[in-house]
Write an enzyme that holds these catalytic residues in place. Structure first.
Site, PDB file in Angstrom:
ATOM      1  N   ASP A 141     -16.081-112.323  -3.047  1.00  0.00           N
ATOM      2  CA  ASP A 141     -15.867-111.192  -3.957  1.00  0.00           C
ATOM      3  C   ASP A 141     -15.651-109.884  -3.187  1.00  0.00           C
ATOM      4  OD1 ASP A 141     -15.661-111.600  -6.658  1.00  0.00           O
ATOM      5  OD2 ASP A 141     -17.826-111.718  -7.021  1.00  0.00           O
TER       6      ASP A 141
ATOM      7  N   GLN B  77     -21.907-114.831 -10.179  1.00  0.00           N
ATOM      8  CA  GLN B  77     -21.266-114.182 -11.322  1.00  0.00           C
ATOM      9  C   GLN B  77     -22.152-113.035 -11.818  1.00  0.00           C
ATOM     10  OE1 GLN B  77     -18.140-114.849 -12.569  1.00  0.00           O
ATOM     11  NE2 GLN B  77     -18.476-113.022 -13.789  1.00  0.00           N
TER      12      GLN B  77
ATOM     13  N   LYS C  95     -12.411-119.520 -13.106  1.00  0.00           N
ATOM     14  CA  LYS C  95     -12.418-119.649 -11.645  1.00  0.00           C
ATOM     15  C   LYS C  95     -12.397-121.127 -11.247  1.00  0.00           C
ATOM     16  CE  LYS C  95     -14.593-115.177 -11.292  1.00  0.00           C
ATOM     17  NZ  LYS C  95     -15.816-114.366 -11.296  1.00  0.00           N
TER      18      LYS C  95
END
Ligand code: NAP
Length: 286
Positions: free
Chosen positions: A120, A97, A53
């Site tokens: 997300d 994460q 990322k």
């Protein structure tokens, strides 16, 4: 022989476009987009995803901050950190994460993220927006799957799409996106009876099972489009592999994606797209 749809190729096209857009944003707005990624612990899989990322951010010109916290961080400390980032006007996107250590409630953590910074798309408000067809952030992997189908000009409307998997991050949201595109959708799971009978009726088969080479040729209709979302370790070769037995299925399919190089690169690309979307809304609110 199936046409192999390259998510990697599409990701490159999209990232190049975003790179140019970010240059223009830099001229128009007082600062560049900023994504903050929180990594708890040092699980190798999570470290590798976070590294990927970060690299994508650098490639596109998005400012990236990775905050690493030890596995011993308390739930309260993590929630406070998210609070600070929610209130930080220089931050456009926040990603925690997953998975988190067992002593931390992931649902609480996700709920703490400001939905406007939830790149997300996992916050309940964004999930609800998807189901209510309202404006919100769509999670990255399902979004990437639809972009891959569109890139290959696969007709979705009126087709029978079968999704194997009903997780909150892949199976359910991609089923909703396919339904919104007027596919007739069947969702299968571990308790589905006669799975192969159902998958064999799919014009579009999405495999999001998490089991290496689970989908075999006898589960696939001749001429189907097969999208492999799985990321697994092949125990024989120790290499990455998908949920679809590519060698077995490819001769039967009309279109197929590969692992690696299929949905994975598009997931990160959609994360970048979501970050830009949050940034633009943030800049326009000012
Ligand atoms: P998950 O939460 O473990 O869900 C797996 C789903 O598969 C569940 O709904 C489960 O059914 C179903 N399932 C398991 N065994 C089955 C069987 N024998 N027959 C039919 N259905 C079965 O996994 P996930 O998070 O959705 O991820 C799925 C895969 O995609 C994993 O390999 C993951 O690593 C990969 N993934 C890739 C990306 C990417 O960027 N490429 C992103 C996210 C995930 P039940 O609900 O009944 O348990």
């Amino acid at each position: 022989m199936a046409v192999v749809i390259s998510g990697k190729e599409l990701a490159t096209i999209r990232r190049n476009k975003m790179k140019e857009e970010v240059i223009e944003f830099g001229k128009k707005y007082p600062r560049l987009p900023h994504l903050v990624v929180i990594l708890v612990g040092d699980d190798p899989g999570s470290v590798s995803y976070v590294t990927g990322k970060g690299k994508a951010c650098v490639e596109i010109g998005i400012k990236n901050t990775t905050i690493k916290k030890p596995v011993t961080i308390t739930e309260d400390e993590l929630l406070n950190l998210i609070d600070e980032l929610n209130n930080d006007d220089t931050v456009d996107g926040i990603l925690v994460q997953l998975p988190l250590p067992k002593h931390i409630n992931s649902d609480l953590v996700i709920k703490k993220i400001d939905p406007k910074k939830d790149v997300d798309g996992f916050h309940p408000i964004n999930v609800a927006s998807l189901y209510l067809k309202q404006d919100g952030i769509v999670s990255c992997t399902p979004k990437g799957i639809i972009e891959v189908l569109d890139y290959a000009n696969i007709q979705i409307e009126g087709r029978h799409a079968v999704v194997i998997g009903r997780s909150n991050i892949v199976g359910m949201p991609v089923s909703k996106l396919l339904l919104d595109r007027n596919a007739t959708v069947t969702i299968c799971h571990s308790k589905t009876a006669n799975l192969a009978e159902i998958t064999k009726t799919a014009d579009i088969l999405i495999a999001a099972v998490g089991k290496a080479k689970f989908v075999k040729a006898d589960m696939v209709r001749d001429g189907a489009t097969v999208i492999d979302v799985g990321v697994n370790r092949d125990l024989e070769t120790n290499k990455l592999c998908g949920d679809v037995d590519f060698k077995d299925v490819e001769p039967k399919a009309a279109y197929i994606t590969k692992v690696p190089g299929g949905i994975g690169p598009m997931t990160i690309t959609c994360l970048m797209e979501n970050t830009l979307e949050c940034y633009l809304k943030h800049m326009e609110e000012k």
